[in-house]
Design an enzyme around this catalytic site. Structure first.
Site, mmCIF file in Angstrom:
data_model
loop_
_atom_site.group_PDB
_atom_site.id
_atom_site.type_symbol
_atom_site.label_atom_id
_atom_site.label_comp_id
_atom_site.label_asym_id
_atom_site.label_seq_id
_atom_site.Cartn_x
_atom_site.Cartn_y
_atom_site.Cartn_z
ATOM 1 N N LYS A 80 0.822 -1.215 0.000
ATOM 2 C CA LYS A 80 0.000 0.000 0.000
ATOM 3 C C LYS A 80 0.858 1.268 0.000
ATOM 4 O O LYS A 80 0.362 2.344 -0.313
ATOM 5 C CB LYS A 80 -0.984 -0.001 1.174
ATOM 6 N N ASP A 81 2.144 1.160 0.348
ATOM 7 C CA ASP A 81 3.047 2.319 0.330
ATOM 8 C C ASP A 81 3.674 2.573 -1.039
ATOM 9 O O ASP A 81 4.308 3.605 -1.250
ATOM 10 C CB ASP A 81 4.198 2.118 1.336
ATOM 11 N N ARG A 125 -7.333 8.877 3.976
ATOM 12 C CA ARG A 125 -8.424 7.937 3.705
ATOM 13 C C ARG A 125 -9.172 7.590 4.980
ATOM 14 O O ARG A 125 -10.403 7.655 5.041
ATOM 15 C CB ARG A 125 -7.870 6.665 3.051
ATOM 16 N N ARG A 126 -8.418 7.219 6.021
ATOM 17 C CA ARG A 126 -9.062 6.859 7.287
ATOM 18 C C ARG A 126 -9.792 8.056 7.895
ATOM 19 O O ARG A 126 -10.901 7.932 8.408
ATOM 20 C CB ARG A 126 -8.015 6.318 8.268
ATOM 21 N N ARG A 143 1.820 9.945 13.407
ATOM 22 C CA ARG A 143 2.899 9.371 12.612
ATOM 23 C C ARG A 143 3.764 8.479 13.492
ATOM 24 O O ARG A 143 3.687 8.507 14.704
ATOM 25 C CB ARG A 143 3.776 10.479 12.016
ATOM 26 N N ARG A 149 3.077 4.750 17.623
ATOM 27 C CA ARG A 149 1.690 5.214 17.523
ATOM 28 C C ARG A 149 0.828 4.666 18.655
ATOM 29 O O ARG A 149 -0.012 5.375 19.202
ATOM 30 C CB ARG A 149 1.109 4.846 16.155
ATOM 31 N N CYS A 234 -2.082 12.480 -7.321
ATOM 32 C CA CYS A 234 -2.476 13.299 -6.171
ATOM 33 C C CYS A 234 -2.881 12.386 -5.019
ATOM 34 O O CYS A 234 -3.576 11.398 -5.225
ATOM 35 C CB CYS A 234 -3.651 14.185 -6.580
#
Length: 302
Positions: A80-81, A125-126, A143, A149, A234
């Site tokens: 996903k990164d 997104r979250r 972060r 976290r 973007c």
């Protein structure tokens, strides 16, 4: 004696877990491997939100550069990164079998869900999906690696923080108090680990085929096509998830405004034989249904 395969990895505990998984799978195939830890820009700058760093593939860029400079033979990424367009000279070598793709809410009790509350996440997104469902809440930035976290959640007066379930499971840090967010559509390729190699290294690319998972490869390809077609370079609040059951591919995707007020959803089930190009097709449908105007709005706001 045959040279060991040099596997490049970030130095966070989760990244090392993923790299060790790739190492063990390749060693099961009879290869000798060695890990080469490398710091990424995303790991070094932990203050700014990722979307403000202005770099595509902030966690993957350093490893890909090391790969092209022949300092490593393979790089391991949380898929996903990865930017949707791989750097020139780099090819996808394998996508491992996917872990749980869900997002979860780590919390200190859920009474706040019916009233005011503060939720932490570094993901647009979250944040957007949370505010769509809970517009009365405040969402603050977060972060750091998963350990950092989780500690920040304990140290601050927040009600909860959102994490990828797979990441916490992999490093054995899934908290006792968590709620699985079945309604939240994950990031494209969430829960999947990707291995990349130099395009010219055909022998190594062939060797990596043995550790690839076919279904995960198909699903993540559709999800990343959807992302690439919508996003156009973007960073935007985009969710996408595909799964295969009984030769049917089930897809759901979404695009939200940054404040979560506006939301566009699309769902489709097709035969796996129709999966090729599906992500692009569905993204174009969503763009026609108001997504283009919403993406234009997001570009102005970021």
């Amino acid at each position: 004696m045959k040279a060991a395969i040099r596997i490049g990895t970030r130095q966070s505990p989760l990244a090392l877990w993923q790299a060790n998984k790739v190492k063990s799978l390749l060693e099961e195939q009879g290869h000798t491997c060695v890990l080469v830890p490398i710091n990424s820009q995303g790991d070094l700058n932990l203050e700014q939100p990722l979307y403000e760093l202005g770099v595509v593939g902030v966690f993957t860029k350093t490893l890909d550069a090391a790969l092209l400079a022949d300092k490593i033979d393979l790089a391991v990424h949380s898929m996903k990164d990865m930017p949707t367009a791989l750097p020139q000279g780099i090819a996808l070598a394998a996508v491992l079998a996917r872990a749980d793709s869900h997002d979860i809410l780590a919390h200190k009790g859920t009474d706040f869900l019916n009233g005011p509350g503060i939720i932490a996440t570094g993901s647009l997104r979250r944040k957007a999906q949370w505010l769509h469902k809970y517009p009365q809440h405040e969402v603050v930035g977060l972060r750091g690696n998963v350990q950092t976290r989780l500690q920040k959640l304990q140290d601050n007066a927040w009600n909860g923080a959102i994490f990828a379930k797979a990441g916490l499971q992999r490093v054995d840090l899934l908290p006792t108090n968590y709620q699985q967010l079945d309604w939240m559509i994950p990031a494209p390729a969430q829960g999947a680990v990707a291995v990349v190699a130099k395009q010219k290294d055909s022998q190594l690319l062939k060797q990596c085929e043995a550790i690839a998972d076919k279904q995960t490869t198909i699903c993540t390809t559709v999800e990343r096509q959807f992302l690439r077609t919508l996003e156009g370079g973007c960073t935007a609040p985009i969710g996408a998830f595909a799964k295969i059951e009984n030769e049917q591919l089930h897809f759901k995707g979404c695009l939200h405004s940054l404040d979560g007020q506006e939301a566009l959803y699309i769902e489709r089930s097709v035969s796996t034989s129709e999966a090729n190009g599906l992500g692009e097709k569905l993204a174009k449908e969503l763009l026609d249904q108001g997504g283009a105007a919403l993406m234009e709005q997001i570009r102005k706001e970021i």
